[in-house]
Design a protein around this motif. Structure first.
Motif, PDB file in Angstrom:
ATOM      1  N   SER A   1     -15.437  -0.965 -27.317  1.00  0.00           N
ATOM      2  CA  SER A   1     -14.460  -0.018 -28.504  1.00  0.00           C
ATOM      3  C   SER A   1     -13.374  -1.273 -29.151  1.00  0.00           C
ATOM      4  O   SER A   1     -12.884  -2.453 -28.170  1.00  0.00           O
ATOM      5  CB  SER A   1     -13.497   0.580 -26.852  1.00  0.00           C
ATOM      6  N   ALA A   2     -12.799  -0.649 -29.871  1.00  0.00           N
ATOM      7  CA  ALA A   2     -12.614  -1.480 -30.409  1.00  0.00           C
ATOM      8  C   ALA A   2     -11.515  -1.495 -30.034  1.00  0.00           C
ATOM      9  O   ALA A   2     -10.775  -2.228 -30.545  1.00  0.00           O
ATOM     10  CB  ALA A   2     -12.418  -0.729 -32.371  1.00  0.00           C
ATOM     11  N   ALA A   3     -10.763   0.439 -29.856  1.00  0.00           N
ATOM     12  CA  ALA A   3      -9.518   0.115 -29.224  1.00  0.00           C
ATOM     13  C   ALA A   3      -8.643  -0.801 -28.351  1.00  0.00           C
ATOM     14  O   ALA A   3      -7.499  -1.157 -28.028  1.00  0.00           O
ATOM     15  CB  ALA A   3      -8.914   1.853 -28.677  1.00  0.00           C
ATOM     16  N   ALA A   4      -9.784  -1.477 -27.161  1.00  0.00           N
ATOM     17  CA  ALA A   4      -9.771  -2.261 -26.467  1.00  0.00           C
ATOM     18  C   ALA A   4     -10.271  -3.962 -26.354  1.00  0.00           C
ATOM     19  O   ALA A   4     -10.799  -4.287 -26.423  1.00  0.00           O
ATOM     20  CB  ALA A   4     -10.957  -1.801 -24.900  1.00  0.00           C
ATOM     21  N   ALA A   5      -8.639  -4.446 -27.411  1.00  0.00           N
ATOM     22  CA  ALA A   5      -8.738  -5.367 -28.085  1.00  0.00           C
ATOM     23  C   ALA A   5      -8.102  -6.798 -26.474  1.00  0.00           C
ATOM     24  O   ALA A   5      -7.704  -6.198 -25.331  1.00  0.00           O
ATOM     25  CB  ALA A   5      -7.658  -5.986 -28.399  1.00  0.00           C
ATOM     26  N   ALA A   6      -8.631  -7.871 -26.510  1.00  0.00           N
ATOM     27  CA  ALA A   6      -8.859  -8.719 -25.418  1.00  0.00           C
ATOM     28  C   ALA A   6      -6.970  -8.960 -24.945  1.00  0.00           C
ATOM     29  O   ALA A   6      -6.864  -8.508 -23.722  1.00  0.00           O
ATOM     30  CB  ALA A   6      -8.417 -10.402 -25.742  1.00  0.00           C
ATOM     31  N   PRO A   7      -5.722  -8.702 -25.976  1.00  0.00           N
ATOM     32  CA  PRO A   7      -4.540  -9.009 -25.694  1.00  0.00           C
ATOM     33  C   PRO A   7      -4.440  -7.560 -24.303  1.00  0.00           C
ATOM     34  O   PRO A   7      -3.044  -7.822 -23.375  1.00  0.00           O
ATOM     35  CB  PRO A   7      -3.649  -8.909 -26.496  1.00  0.00           C
ATOM     36  N   ILE A   8      -4.882  -5.801 -24.846  1.00  0.00           N
ATOM     37  CA  ILE A   8      -4.415  -4.486 -24.024  1.00  0.00           C
ATOM     38  C   ILE A   8      -4.914  -4.946 -22.904  1.00  0.00           C
ATOM     39  O   ILE A   8      -4.060  -4.878 -21.963  1.00  0.00           O
ATOM     40  CB  ILE A   8      -4.723  -3.932 -24.498  1.00  0.00           C
ATOM     41  N   LEU A   9      -6.309  -5.579 -22.727  1.00  0.00           N
ATOM     42  CA  LEU A   9      -6.616  -5.693 -21.654  1.00  0.00           C
ATOM     43  C   LEU A   9      -6.368  -6.221 -20.482  1.00  0.00           C
ATOM     44  O   LEU A   9      -6.611  -6.524 -19.615  1.00  0.00           O
ATOM     45  CB  LEU A   9      -8.099  -5.783 -22.033  1.00  0.00           C
ATOM     46  N   ARG A  10      -6.158  -7.387 -20.839  1.00  0.00           N
ATOM     47  CA  ARG A  10      -5.325  -8.469 -20.083  1.00  0.00           C
ATOM     48  C   ARG A  10      -4.010  -7.865 -19.613  1.00  0.00           C
ATOM     49  O   ARG A  10      -3.613  -8.078 -18.619  1.00  0.00           O
ATOM     50  CB  ARG A  10      -4.905  -9.706 -20.543  1.00  0.00           C
ATOM     51  N   ARG A  11      -3.160  -7.229 -20.139  1.00  0.00           N
ATOM     52  CA  ARG A  11      -1.934  -6.450 -19.630  1.00  0.00           C
ATOM     53  C   ARG A  11      -1.991  -5.690 -18.248  1.00  0.00           C
ATOM     54  O   ARG A  11      -1.775  -4.994 -17.746  1.00  0.00           O
ATOM     55  CB  ARG A  11      -1.155  -5.748 -20.995  1.00  0.00           C
ATOM     56  N   GLU A  12      -3.404  -4.429 -18.751  1.00  0.00           N
ATOM     57  CA  GLU A  12      -3.999  -4.140 -18.152  1.00  0.00           C
ATOM     58  C   GLU A  12      -4.187  -4.109 -16.598  1.00  0.00           C
ATOM     59  O   GLU A  12      -3.660  -3.615 -15.268  1.00  0.00           O
ATOM     60  CB  GLU A  12      -5.562  -2.914 -18.704  1.00  0.00           C
ATOM     61  N   VAL A  13      -4.815  -5.394 -16.854  1.00  0.00           N
ATOM     62  CA  VAL A  13      -5.030  -6.659 -15.461  1.00  0.00           C
ATOM     63  C   VAL A  13      -4.331  -6.639 -14.920  1.00  0.00           C
ATOM     64  O   VAL A  13      -4.430  -6.955 -13.490  1.00  0.00           O
ATOM     65  CB  VAL A  13      -6.708  -7.551 -16.028  1.00  0.00           C
ATOM     66  N   GLU A  14      -3.219  -7.280 -15.648  1.00  0.00           N
ATOM     67  CA  GLU A  14      -2.068  -7.558 -15.252  1.00  0.00           C
ATOM     68  C   GLU A  14      -1.413  -6.801 -13.872  1.00  0.00           C
ATOM     69  O   GLU A  14      -0.466  -6.482 -13.007  1.00  0.00           O
ATOM     70  CB  GLU A  14      -0.992  -8.135 -16.017  1.00  0.00           C
ATOM     71  N   GLN A  15      -1.471  -5.525 -14.766  1.00  0.00           N
ATOM     72  CA  GLN A  15      -1.073  -4.056 -14.173  1.00  0.00           C
ATOM     73  C   GLN A  15      -2.021  -3.662 -12.514  1.00  0.00           C
ATOM     74  O   GLN A  15      -1.545  -2.569 -12.147  1.00  0.00           O
ATOM     75  CB  GLN A  15      -0.552  -2.504 -14.424  1.00  0.00           C
ATOM     76  N   GLY A  16      -3.105  -4.699 -13.061  1.00  0.00           N
ATOM     77  CA  GLY A  16      -3.504  -3.984 -11.772  1.00  0.00           C
ATOM     78  C   GLY A  16      -5.441  -3.424 -12.078  1.00  0.00           C
ATOM     79  O   GLY A  16      -5.989  -3.212 -11.029  1.00  0.00           O
ATOM     80  N   ALA A  17      -5.553  -2.976 -13.048  1.00  0.00           N
ATOM     81  CA  ALA A  17      -6.386  -2.239 -13.565  1.00  0.00           C
ATOM     82  C   ALA A  17      -8.135  -3.915 -13.482  1.00  0.00           C
ATOM     83  O   ALA A  17      -7.715  -4.992 -13.319  1.00  0.00           O
ATOM     84  CB  ALA A  17      -6.898  -2.242 -14.800  1.00  0.00           C
ATOM     85  N   VAL A  18      -9.084  -3.265 -13.090  1.00  0.00           N
ATOM     86  CA  VAL A  18     -10.370  -3.912 -13.405  1.00  0.00           C
ATOM     87  C   VAL A  18     -11.267  -3.313 -14.351  1.00  0.00           C
ATOM     88  O   VAL A  18     -11.179  -1.891 -14.654  1.00  0.00           O
ATOM     89  CB  VAL A  18     -11.072  -3.412 -11.602  1.00  0.00           C
ATOM     90  N   LEU A  19     -12.023  -3.928 -14.830  1.00  0.00           N
ATOM     91  CA  LEU A  19     -13.130  -3.778 -16.748  1.00  0.00           C
ATOM     92  C   LEU A  19     -14.541  -3.536 -15.635  1.00  0.00           C
ATOM     93  O   LEU A  19     -14.843  -3.676 -14.627  1.00  0.00           O
ATOM     94  CB  LEU A  19     -12.850  -4.865 -17.020  1.00  0.00           C
ATOM     95  N   GLN A  20     -14.908  -2.010 -16.041  1.00  0.00           N
ATOM     96  CA  GLN A  20     -16.374  -1.992 -16.216  1.00  0.00           C
ATOM     97  C   GLN A  20     -17.174  -1.975 -16.789  1.00  0.00           C
ATOM     98  O   GLN A  20     -16.999  -1.585 -18.205  1.00  0.00           O
ATOM     99  CB  GLN A  20     -16.281  -0.532 -15.593  1.00  0.00           C
ATOM    100  N   LEU A  21     -18.288  -3.320 -16.844  1.00  0.00           N
ATOM    101  CA  LEU A  21     -19.253  -3.268 -18.078  1.00  0.00           C
ATOM    102  C   LEU A  21     -20.492  -2.711 -18.059  1.00  0.00           C
ATOM    103  O   LEU A  21     -20.014  -2.341 -16.932  1.00  0.00           O
ATOM    104  CB  LEU A  21     -19.336  -4.930 -18.590  1.00  0.00           C
ATOM    105  N   ASN A  22     -20.803  -2.347 -19.222  1.00  0.00           N
ATOM    106  CA  ASN A  22     -22.361  -1.553 -19.322  1.00  0.00           C
ATOM    107  C   ASN A  22     -23.273  -3.075 -19.019  1.00  0.00           C
ATOM    108  O   ASN A  22     -23.390  -3.455 -19.494  1.00  0.00           O
ATOM    109  CB  ASN A  22     -22.072  -0.701 -20.530  1.00  0.00           C
ATOM    110  N   ALA A  23     -24.401  -2.023 -17.884  1.00  0.00           N
ATOM    111  CA  ALA A  23     -25.415  -3.259 -17.858  1.00  0.00           C
ATOM    112  C   ALA A  23     -26.298  -3.437 -19.229  1.00  0.00           C
ATOM    113  O   ALA A  23     -26.242  -4.212 -19.678  1.00  0.00           O
ATOM    114  CB  ALA A  23     -26.040  -2.817 -16.799  1.00  0.00           C
TER     115      ALA A  23
END
Length: 200
Positions: free
Chosen positions: A122-144
């Protein structure tokens, strides 16, 4: 996917070492209220075919889907114990699918944890956005299939970068058909070769 394709895909999953699958169709393409019955039917088909694979109902939410579902529908799609329920929210692959951050905030506000699907694609899922989401409890799911190169060099590189970044992540097959089969074992090997520990 017809029954024969589903049987073949299930056999491939079992051969790859999987014993339990959460079925996650795109929510906007299905009747959420019918999913439990459809999953039970497919479980019976697999049982009749002698395939030992446990199925659980789920769904993949696009950001624009979240506001259209009532609480009972979200609960039907969610997993986890009381007080720690979570939902799969896909990072948008195309424009106009809604804001990842707004949808994640709404899910949290409605009592759910967030698993962010295929952020490496996802082009919309830039690293700073993902870090903010993780700080709020999110977990990333990467595709095999991203880690094994099935979605191109850019997705593979971003998946490896995210895996190295110290963010919490899991690997999902995101298998769609026998032509896009489960590759969890191969993806695990890619991570191991890169010196990355899974599921941190």
């Amino acid at each position: 996917v017809d029954d024969q394709e589903a049987i073949e895909l299930a056999r491939l999953a079992v051969a790859d070492g999987t014993s339990c699958v959460v079925v996650t169709p795109h929510v906007r393409l299905v009747d959420v209220d019918a999913l439990d019955g459809l999953t039970a039917r497919l479980q019976a088909v697999l049982r009749d075919a002698g395939i030992e694979l446990e199925l659980h109902t789920g769904g993949e939410l696009a950001p624009g889907d979240v506001g259209s579902l009532d609480q009972s529908q979200l609960e039907r799609l969610a997993h986890g114990p009381p007080g720690a329920r979570w939902l799969l929210l896909e990072a948008p692959l195309f424009g106009g699918e809604g804001s990842l951050e707004a949808a994640a905030a709404e899910l949290r506000g409605r009592g759910f944890g967030v698993l962010i699907g295929h952020p490496e694609r996802s082009a919309a899922a830039a690293a700073p956005i993902l870090r903010r989401e993780v700080e709020q409890g999110a977990v990333l799911q990467l595709n095999a299939s991203s880690l094994t190169g099935g979605h191109g060099a850019q997705a593979r590189g971003k998946a490896l970068s995210l895996a190295r970044a110290g963010l919490p992540f899991v690997i999902a097959s995101d298998a769609h058909s026998p032509a896009r089969p489960p590759q969890l074992t191969a993806a695990s090997s890619v991570l191991h070769a890169a010196g990355i520990e899974e599921g941190r």
